[in-house]
Design a protein around this motif. Structure first.
Motif, short mmCIF file in Angstrom:
data_model
loop_
_atom_site.label_atom_id
_atom_site.label_comp_id
_atom_site.label_asym_id
_atom_site.label_seq_id
_atom_site.Cartn_x
_atom_site.Cartn_y
_atom_site.Cartn_z
N SER A 209 53.97 -1.87 -20.69
CA SER A 209 53.78 -1.17 -21.97
C SER A 209 53.30 -2.13 -23.04
CB SER A 209 55.08 -0.49 -22.41
OG SER A 209 55.49 0.49 -21.49
N ARG A 213 49.83 -1.86 -25.21
CA ARG A 213 50.11 -1.37 -26.56
C ARG A 213 49.03 -1.83 -27.53
NH1 ARG A 213 55.23 -3.34 -27.61
NH2 ARG A 213 56.06 -1.62 -26.36
N GLU A 217 41.00 2.13 -28.24
CA GLU A 217 40.84 2.86 -26.99
C GLU A 217 39.97 2.10 -26.00
OE1 GLU A 217 39.40 6.71 -28.01
OE2 GLU A 217 41.38 7.44 -28.64
N VAL A 220 42.22 -0.29 -24.17
CA VAL A 220 43.11 0.45 -23.27
C VAL A 220 42.38 0.79 -21.97
CG1 VAL A 220 44.36 2.62 -22.93
CG2 VAL A 220 44.58 1.38 -25.08
N THR A 258 51.52 4.91 -23.23
CA THR A 258 50.07 5.12 -23.30
C THR A 258 49.57 6.07 -22.21
OG1 THR A 258 49.70 3.16 -21.92
CG2 THR A 258 49.63 2.85 -24.31
N ARG A 261 47.31 8.98 -23.40
CA ARG A 261 45.98 8.50 -23.82
C ARG A 261 45.15 8.11 -22.61
NH1 ARG A 261 46.83 3.69 -27.65
NH2 ARG A 261 44.57 3.82 -27.88
#
Length: 506
Positions: A209, A213, A217, A220, A258, A261
Motif C-alpha cells: 500500500s 500510495r 494515476e 499507479v 488503491t 483505482r
C-alpha cells in the motif's frame, strides 16, 4: 524498419478487426470472446482468403501481455477476505459445481483417449466457467438483484481461485515432467510460489500500500504493470505459469486502498490486450482441425449442459431456491471462455496434443452461442426440472396461480440516476473496524446503502457497527465523491477521531 512497419500494421489491424466484429456482434447478444477468436480464425494463415497475420508468432508477446492483464485484473476483482465471506452453503454449492464439472471433464478426457496429460487439461477446459461472460449475462438479463445471483457470483469467484491452484497442479504436465520426482518437484515449486505470494497478500499489504500510495494515476498504472509483468516473468522463470504470478499479484493489490483505482485504470488494458490474446489464439486454429474433432466437441458440450444443470439443482436446494433459481444458476454458469482458451494455449506451448487447441476453440464457440440462448430461455426451461428435485422457492416468473402478473419492474444504471457507487472493504488492520455508522459522518450527498457480512446483505442503520471483512456500499453524488473517499480513507487510517487528529484523507 520494414519488419517493424509490418508488425505495427498487423497489430493495428488486429485491434481494428476485433473492435469491428465486437461492434457487429454485441448488439445481437453475442459475447466478445468468441468473436475475437473467430476473427483470428478467419484472418489467420490456416483459412483461405485474406490473411492479416501470416505468422502468429509476430503477435505472441502482445498476446502474452493480454494473458497477464486478464489474470491480473481477475485477481484485482476480489481479495482473500472473500474466501471466508460467502458462508458454508455457498462454498458447498461451488464445491459441488467444481467436483461435478472437473470430475466429468476428467472422465471425458480419459474417454477421448488422447493421453493422461491431455485428460487433465480437458478437465480444466470443460470444468471452469467464463467469469467475464457470466457477469455480462447477469447485467444484460437484469438479474443482478435476483436471490440466486449471489450464488452464481460466489461460484465464479471460487472458480477463479481454484484456477490458480489447478494451474499449479498442472505445472508438471505443462512443464513436461518426465517422472514422478520431477512432477512432485514441479508441484512443490508452484505451491511454494503461491505460498510466498499468499503470505505477502496476507501480511505485506501495508508495504505494498505504501508503494502504491500516490495521487498520480500515471505512477499507479506504471507501478502496477511493473509488478504484474515482473511477477509473471518470475513465475515463468521458475517453471510456474506466468498466469499464476499475474493472478496472485492482482490478489495482493486487491487488498490495498488503491484497488478500486487500479480496476478503473487497468480495465481498458485488460480489454484491449485481452482481445489480442483471443485473436492470437484464433490465428493458430485450423477450421479443418475443428471439424475433425466436432463429435468430441458436441459430446463435451452435452456433458457440460447436463452437469451444470445438476449443479444448479443442488445449489438451489442448498439455498432454498425454486426451479427458476436452479435453472438460472445452472444455465448462467454454462458458458466457457477465457480460462478454457488460456489453458489450451499453455498446453499447446507445452507440446501436448495439438487437437486440444481445436477442441477448446470449437467447444468455447458452441457454448458461447448456446449459453446466452439458454439463459434468456431459462424461465421456460425451468419448467422441465421436476418439482420434487427443487421443492423450495417459487415458480418461474410470469404467472401466479395461473394469473398473469401485471407488474413491470425495470432497472436503471447509476450513471442514469446521477449517482456514483463506492465499495468499501474493511480489511484486517483497518481502523474502520469498530466504527458505528453514526460515527462515520460522511459528507452531505453521501448515503450508506448496503452492508455485506458473512454472506448476508442488509441495510445499514446508525447503530450498525463495522467489522473486519465487511463490505459497505456507499451511494454518493458525483460532486461529493472525492470528499467521501477522503473521509473514508481518513477513518480507515486514524479511526473515528480522524478529524481531531488532523487526518483529512489526503
Amino acid at each position: 524498419m520494414h519488419h517493424v512497419a509490418e508488425a505495427l500494421l498487423a497489430l493495428g489491424g488486429a485491434f481494428l478487426v476485433c473492435g469491428l466484429v465486437a461492434r457487429a456482434g454485441v448488439p445481437i447478444g453475442l459475447p466478445t470472446i468468441p468473436l475475437f477468436m473467430l476473427a483470428g480464425v478467419l484472418l489467420g494463415p490456416h483459412t483461405p482468403g485474406f490473411v492479416l497475420v501470416g505468422e502468429p508468432a509476430d503477435l505472441e508477446l502482445v498476446a502474452r501481455l493480454g494473458l497477464v492483464f486478464l489474470l491480473f485484473y481477475l485477481g484485482l476483482e476480489f481479495s482473500l477476505a472473500q474466501l471466508t465471506s460467502g458462508g458454508r452453503r455457498l462454498a458447498a454449492a461451488a464445491g459441488v459445481y467444481l467436483c461435478l464439472n472437473i470430475g466429468g471433464g476428467l472422465a471425458l478426457g480419459f474417454a477421448l483417449g488422447w493421453g493422461t496429460s491431455e485428460a487433465f487439461v480437458i478437465a480444466g477446459i470443460v470444468g471452469i466457467s467464463s467469469s467475464a461472460i457470466v457477469t455480462k449475462l447477469l447485467v444484460e438479463t437484469r438479474r443482478l438483484g435476483n436471490p440466486e445471483t449471489r450464488v452464481i457470483l460466489g461460484i465464479i469467484v471460487i472458480e477463479d481461485l481454484f484456477l490458480a491452484l489447478y494451474l499449479a497442479l498442472l505445472q508438471p504436465v505443462l512443464g513436461g515432467a518426465s517422472g514422478l520426482a520431477e512432477a512432485a518437484a514441479g508441484i512443490g515449486i508452484a505451491f511454494a510460489f503461491l505460498l510466498v505470494l499468499s503470505v505477502v497478500a496476507r501480511h505485506g499489504t501495508r508495504w505494498v500500500s505504501a508503494l502504491m500510495r500516490t495521487r498520480d494515476e500515471e505512477i499507479v498504472v506504471v507501478l502496477a504493470l511493473g509488478l504484474a509483468i515482473t511477477t509473471a516473468g518470475a513465475g515463468e522463470h521458475l517453471g510456474v505459469s506466468d498466469a499464476i504470478g499475474a493472478f496472485m499479484i492482482g490478489l495482493i493489490l486487491a487488498a490495498t486502498p488503491t484497488a478500486r483505482r487500479l480496476r478503473q485504470l487497468t480495465h481498458p488494458l485488460r480489454d484491449g490486450f485481452g482481445a489480442i490474446f483471443f485473436f492470437h489464439f484464433g490465428l493458430t486454429i485450423d477450421v479443418g482441425d475443428v471439424l475433425a474433432v466436432l463429435p468430441q466437441i458436441l459430446a463435451a458440450a452435452g456433458t457440460t449442459v447436463v452437469l451444470a444443470v445438476v449443479a444448479g439443482v443442488v445449489a438451489a436446494r442448498l439455498h432454498g431456491l425454486g426451479r427458476l433459481g436452479a435453472a438460472n444458476i445452472g444455465l448462467t454458469v454454462l458458458t466457457r471462455g477465457e480460462f478454457s482458451l488460456v489453458l489450451a494455449s499453455l498446453a499447446l506451448a507445452a507440446g501436448l496434443d495439438p487437437r486440444l487447441g481445436s477442441f477448446a476453440a470449437g467447444y468455447v464457440l458452441v457454448l458461447a452461442v448456446l449459453g446466452p440462448i439458454a439463459v434468456y430461455s431459462s424461465p421456460r426451461l425451468a419448467r422441465g426440472i421436476p418439482r420434487r428435485l427443487v421443492p423450495g422457492g417459487s415458480e418461474p416468473a410470469g404467472r401466479s396461480n395461473g394469473v398473469p402478473l401485471d407488474l413491470d419492474v425495470g432497472t436503471s444504471s447509476l450513471h442514469e440516476l446521477g449517482t456514483d457507487l463506492l465499495q468499501v472493504r474493511v480489511l484486517p488492520g483497518s481502523r474502520l473496524h469498530g466504527v458505528y455508522m453514526s460515527e462515520l459522518r460522511l459528507p452531505d450527498g453521501a448515503t450508506p446503502g448496503l452492508l455485506s457480512r458473512d454472506g448476508a446483505t442488509s441495510a445499514v442503520a446508525p447503530h450498525t457497527r463495522l467489522r473486519t471483512g465487511d463490505v459497505l456500499l456507499v451511494f454518493t453524488q458525483p460532486a461529493q465523491r472525492h470528499d467521501t473517499e477522503r473521509r473514508i480513507l481518513a477513518v480507515h487510517r486514524s479511526g473515528k477521531l480522524a478529524h481531531w487528529l488532523g487526518d483529512t484523507g489526503t
